[in-house]
Design an enzyme around this catalytic site. Structure first.
Site, PDB file in Angstrom:
ATOM      1  N   ASN A  33       0.850  -1.180   0.000  1.00 56.02           N
ATOM      2  CA  ASN A  33       0.000   0.000   0.000  1.00 56.02           C
ATOM      3  C   ASN A  33       0.894   1.241   0.000  1.00 56.02           C
ATOM      4  OD1 ASN A  33       0.817   0.544   2.706  1.00 56.02           O
ATOM      5  ND2 ASN A  33      -0.895  -0.636   3.518  1.00 56.02           N
ATOM      6  N   ARG A  34       0.318   2.424   0.031  1.00 52.32           N
ATOM      7  CA  ARG A  34       1.118   3.636  -0.139  1.00 52.32           C
ATOM      8  C   ARG A  34       2.144   3.815   0.980  1.00 52.32           C
ATOM      9  NH1 ARG A  34      -2.366   8.235  -1.338  1.00 52.32           N
ATOM     10  NH2 ARG A  34      -0.552   9.510  -0.855  1.00 52.32           N
TER      11      ARG A  34
ATOM     12  N   GLU B 172       3.446   1.354   2.956  1.00 53.75           N
ATOM     13  CA  GLU B 172       4.435   0.288   2.833  1.00 53.75           C
ATOM     14  C   GLU B 172       5.402   0.570   1.691  1.00 53.75           C
ATOM     15  OE1 GLU B 172       1.552  -3.344   4.448  1.00 53.75           O
ATOM     16  OE2 GLU B 172       1.678  -2.867   2.312  1.00 53.75           O
TER      17      GLU B 172
ATOM     18  N   ASP C   6      -6.156  -7.922   0.445  1.00 51.85           N
ATOM     19  CA  ASP C   6      -6.219  -9.364   0.155  1.00 51.85           C
ATOM     20  C   ASP C   6      -6.906  -9.613  -1.184  1.00 51.85           C
ATOM     21  OD1 ASP C   6      -5.138  -9.724   2.687  1.00 51.85           O
ATOM     22  OD2 ASP C   6      -7.083 -10.079   3.631  1.00 51.85           O
TER      23      ASP C   6
END
Length: 347
Positions: A218-219, A221, A291
């Site tokens: 995600n942004r 991470e 997920d």
């Protein structure tokens, strides 16, 4: 008198291509390795504040359970029609039995071989009232307790599972299941077989995973993977720099960064290829959206889709799940309805 206009229709060719792609999912065999969790929801209402402390009193009306973590990735694949196997820790407890039953009901193959450790099944309990999460209660042991590599037979078990898989997803929730030994074995097999390996990484783990087939951070991470710090929330997201840095450090074949309300970025060779706007019409709960993204992306890529087309399908699937409360895997019929939905008419 205003002349009425015919409702717009979807691109028939694109619709046919998407349906043709999804029809191939039933031929795929995908292996999910990662942290299995049981998501427990306590639903109720609040009418007063406790006299014992300044906290709401929840009048519980019902309990529900769902697959969480890597188990939710597996359910998303199975619901898309993929033949799915999952490897992870299921404790010999009521939660483990409940989660195992949920997996079986969705036709997910989940071995029940006793673990070398008595660690409990990971449970996340969320207390919900009037559509709001009041608190979350986590039950889990130390990360060391969930390492299946403590079992001397595990490398052979993993080799056998990999032999029949068309693609592999490593779903790391930083609970201990994914370690460097597993990462190395899976990526070594990829180097020999060219099998697609998709990784949902947790940068805090500091694991080495160069040369994967797909990374889906995600942004936040992605910033951490790129080694970029000090970005103020009001500053523009440095997408080009993030994409370039991650490619230099990890060399993934494909990088897809989920950007929340801004959609997702498809990156290859250190360059942003496409920025896909979010497909969500209503957002009630983002639990499990990541997920769904990695499941749909992996299935589409394994079926031969181009990266941008795979990301578009994943975007549609994620838009479906965030419209539901709680951790809910994608439903194929809902995805099909969204694919066939005409574009919104401009008024």
């Amino acid at each position: 008198m205003v002349k009425s206009r015919a409702a717009p229709v979807p691109d028939v060719l694109k619709l046919f291509e998407m349906l043709s792609l999804i029809s191939q999912f039933s031929n795929l065999r995908i292996l999910v390795i990662g942290d299995l969790m049981l998501d427990h929801y306590i639903w109720g209402d609040v009418h007063r504040i406790s006299p014992e402390a300044p906290v709401p009193v929840v009048h519980a009306s019902r309990d529900t359970w769902a697959a969480g973590g890597a188990a939710n990735v597996a359910l998303n694949l199975a619901n898309l029609g993929v033949q799915t196997t999952v490897i992870g820790h299921l404790g010999d407890d009521d939660a483990g039995k409940r989660l195992y039953q949920i997996l079986l009901e969705h036709q997910v193959a989940a071995p029940r071989k006793p673990m070398a450790t008595p660690a409990p099944t990971i449970i996340k309990t969320r207390v919900m009232a009037r559509g709001q999460q009041l608190c979350r209660i986590d039950r889990e042991a130390s990360s060391h307790s969930y390492q299946m590599t403590q079992d001397g037979d595990f490398p052979q078990t993993l080799t056998q599972a990999l032999a029949t898989a068309d693609a592999v997803i490593l779903s790391d929730y930083a609970k201990g299941m994914i370690n460097q030994q597993i990462m190395d074995q899976v990526l070594a097999e990829r180097a020999e077989t060219k099998r697609l390996v998709a990784i949902d990484p947790k940068p805090s783990r500091r694991l080495s995973f160069r040369n994967s087939g797909l990374l889906t951070p995600n942004r936040a991470e992605a910033l951490e993977l790129a080694g970029i710090t000090g970005i103020h929330p009001d500053e523009p997201y440095p997408l080009d720099l993030v994409c370039r840095r991650i490619h230099e450090i990890y060399t993934p074949e494909l990088l897809v960064i989920t950007l929340g309300a801004e959609g997702m970025a498809v990156c290859q060779n250190g360059c942003v290829q496409e920025l896909i706007p979010t497909h969500a019409r209503e957002v009630f709960d983002v639990s499990g959206a990541g997920d769904t993204v990695i499941a749909a992306l992996t299935a589409a890529l394994a079926a031969g889709a181009a990266p941008v087309d795979a990301a578009r399908l994943a975007n549609i699937a994620a838009g479906c799940v965030v419209a539901h409360m709680g951790t809910v895997p994608v439903q194929l019929d809902e995805v099909l309805r969204e694919i066939a939905r005409p574009p919104t008419e401009i008024r």
